[in-house]
Design an enzyme around this catalytic site. Sequence first.
Site, PDB file in Angstrom:
ATOM      1  CG  ASP A  14      -1.524   5.103   0.712  1.00 15.03           C
ATOM      2  OD1 ASP A  14      -1.974   4.345   1.253  1.00 15.03           O
ATOM      3  OD2 ASP A  14      -0.158   4.891   0.311  1.00 15.03           O
TER       4      ASP A  14
ATOM      5  CD  GLN B 299       3.136  -0.807   1.189  1.00 12.11           C
ATOM      6  OE1 GLN B 299       2.183  -0.640   0.454  1.00 12.11           O
ATOM      7  NE2 GLN B 299       3.333  -0.861   2.767  1.00 12.11           N
TER       8      GLN B 299
ATOM      9  CE  LYS C  49      -1.239  -1.781   0.899  1.00 10.08           C
ATOM     10  NZ  LYS C  49      -0.430  -0.527   1.184  1.00 10.08           N
TER      11      LYS C  49
HETATM   12  N1  GUN Z   1       3.050   0.895   5.091  1.00 10.24           N
HETATM   13  C1  GUN Z   1       2.527   0.564   5.929  1.00 10.24           C
HETATM   14  N2  GUN Z   1       1.359   1.005   5.961  1.00 10.24           N
HETATM   15  C2  GUN Z   1       0.896   1.758   4.711  1.00 10.24           C
HETATM   16  C3  GUN Z   1      -0.230   2.350   4.143  1.00 10.24           C
HETATM   17  O1  GUN Z   1      -1.151   2.514   4.694  1.00 10.24           O
HETATM   18  N3  GUN Z   1       0.149   2.905   3.132  1.00 10.24           N
HETATM   19  C4  GUN Z   1       1.727   2.905   2.315  1.00 10.24           C
HETATM   20  N4  GUN Z   1       1.579   3.528   1.278  1.00 10.24           N
HETATM   21  N5  GUN Z   1       2.501   2.225   3.030  1.00 10.24           N
HETATM   22  C5  GUN Z   1       2.319   1.782   4.285  1.00 10.24           C
END
Ligand code: GUN
Length: 281
Positions: free
Chosen positions: A119, A96, A52
Amino acid sequence: MAQIIDGKAISLQIKDELKEKVASYKEQGIEITLAVVKVGNDPASAVYVRNKEKACEYIGINSKKIEMPEETTEEELLKLIDELNNDKAINGILVQLPLPKHIDENNILLAIDPIKDVDGFHPVNVGKMVIGEPSFLPCTPAGIIEMIKRSDIDIEGKECVVIGRSNIVGKPMSILMLRENATVTITHSRTKDLKAVCKRADIVVAAIGKAKFVTDEYIKEGATVIDVGMDRDENGKLCGDVDFDNVQLVAGAITPVPGGVGPMTVTMLLVNCLRSVELSK
Ligand code: GUN
């Protein structure tokens, strides 16, 4: 043989489009900053967070990584989120997942200001998504819609079967497919005769978390097959929920793992970061 839907290439195309938008924002004096919060030592999360950050750098937006130790309390994390909510220099906040077990994930997601919820997990954004109001869309399902469209595959009027009902993928996927005027079925572990239900589908989205679970017996000739899985096969090799080698012989189009849905998820996060500027206007 099926058309291979190249998530990496589509995602690069979108990132290049975003790069231009970011440059024009910069000319208007608008800087975009994403806060990425990681709590604990989950190795997969470390990889996702790094991807990211790299993606932000590529299109020219700032990322501010905040790493907290495994023993961080819920109160400490809530305090950080409050600070980020009130920080005018932060446009988007991403915590996350998964979080350490002693922290209630729902409390954390609820604490993020919906206007910074890149998100799309906050109930306010989930509600807006369901009724079709402008909001942040959850990245994985939004990325799937985008990659299907950019592959010139029609969704309207199609039979779509989603396997899995998670809050992050299965449920929002079904809503976004519905918004595209598909006829949608959500299936799960209690579904009776899953094979027969999937075999009806023009589009199958597999988000189960079981390596190579979906074989050619589940797939109608010519169907589009989207694989959200990130699993390990019997040799420890990365694979998806779909038995790719066998399914590609019957499918019309299919996403590989890696290089399919994964890169699109990260790219849609960037889309949401830019959207945060538009939504906050
Ligand atoms: N963990 C697995 N997929 C995601 C996601 O799309 N966003 C976040 N914040 N954590 C994750």
